[in-house]
Design an enzyme around this catalytic site. Structure first.
Site, short mmCIF file in Angstrom:
data_model
loop_
_atom_site.label_atom_id
_atom_site.label_comp_id
_atom_site.label_asym_id
_atom_site.label_seq_id
_atom_site.Cartn_x
_atom_site.Cartn_y
_atom_site.Cartn_z
N THR A 1 0.87 -1.17 0.00
CA THR A 1 0.00 0.00 0.00
C THR A 1 0.91 1.22 0.00
OG1 THR A 1 -0.17 0.03 2.41
CG2 THR A 1 -1.93 -1.09 1.21
N SER A 2 0.34 2.34 -0.40
CA SER A 2 1.14 3.56 -0.54
C SER A 2 1.41 4.27 0.77
CB SER A 2 0.45 4.53 -1.50
OG SER A 2 0.32 3.93 -2.75
#
Length: 183
Positions: A8-9
């Site tokens: 995930t970012s």
């Protein structure tokens, strides 16, 4: 062996990371690497996971955008995996490159994504041309030229072009351009 990769970012996306990990484990991944970093940042866990792979393994991700930042980057990853004799499985697409159909689908998807990007750039170019014709588009403000007086004053004080650029937050090339346009 099935090897999973989840990403995930941001830290706020912890639930998304956990969901990816659970999906990868439910698929049968024996090892799962996870990281929270943007697609453009250095991704150490991706590199670790890929280097762990051995011939005959399958590298598994939940979605394509969790793996690659662009069609070109995806191509590089696939080439590296294929070089190791490792397949790629993308769960959300039902894609598995260990099959002929999977390889075909991946190439088609990559081509469609590239076509989509080129069309978007073409539309953007047309929009800019139309805005310019209507006098609505002026381009970005020339920030470096607005600092010409400051550049020349600092240079005359004996500062190097590099130091001037750093101090004023402009490129060294801009400093050079300003200095040469004054002679």
């Amino acid at each position: 062996m099935l090897i999973g990769y989840a990403r995930t970012s941001t830290l706020e996306q912890l639930a998304g990371l956990e969901a990816q990990q659970k999906e990868l484990e439910a698929t049968g991944c024996e090892k799962v690497w996870s990281e929270q970093t943007s697609s453009v940042s250095k991704r150490d866990k991706l590199a670790e996971a890929m280097s762990f792979c051995r011939e005959g393994d399958v590298f598994v991700v939940t979605k394509l955008d969790r793996l690659a930042r662009s069609v070109r980057h995806l191509g590089e990853i696939i080439e590296a995996l294929e070089g190791q004799g490792v397949g790629l499985r993308v769960l959300s697409l039902g894609l598995d490159t260990t099959t002929a159909t999977g390889k075909l689908m991946l190439n088609v998807l990559g081509s469609v994504a590239q076509f989509e990007r080129e069309m978007m750039l073409e539309r953007q170019k047309e929009g800019i041309a139309k805005a310019k014709a209507e006098g609505k588009y002026k381009g970005r403000k020339p920030t470096a030229r607005l600092k010409s007086e400051q550049v020349l004053a600092l240079i005359s004080e004996g500062q190097s072009k590099r130091d001037v650029a750093r101090e004023l937050g402009i490129s060294e090339r801009s400093v050079h351009r300003i200095c040469t346009s004054q002679h």
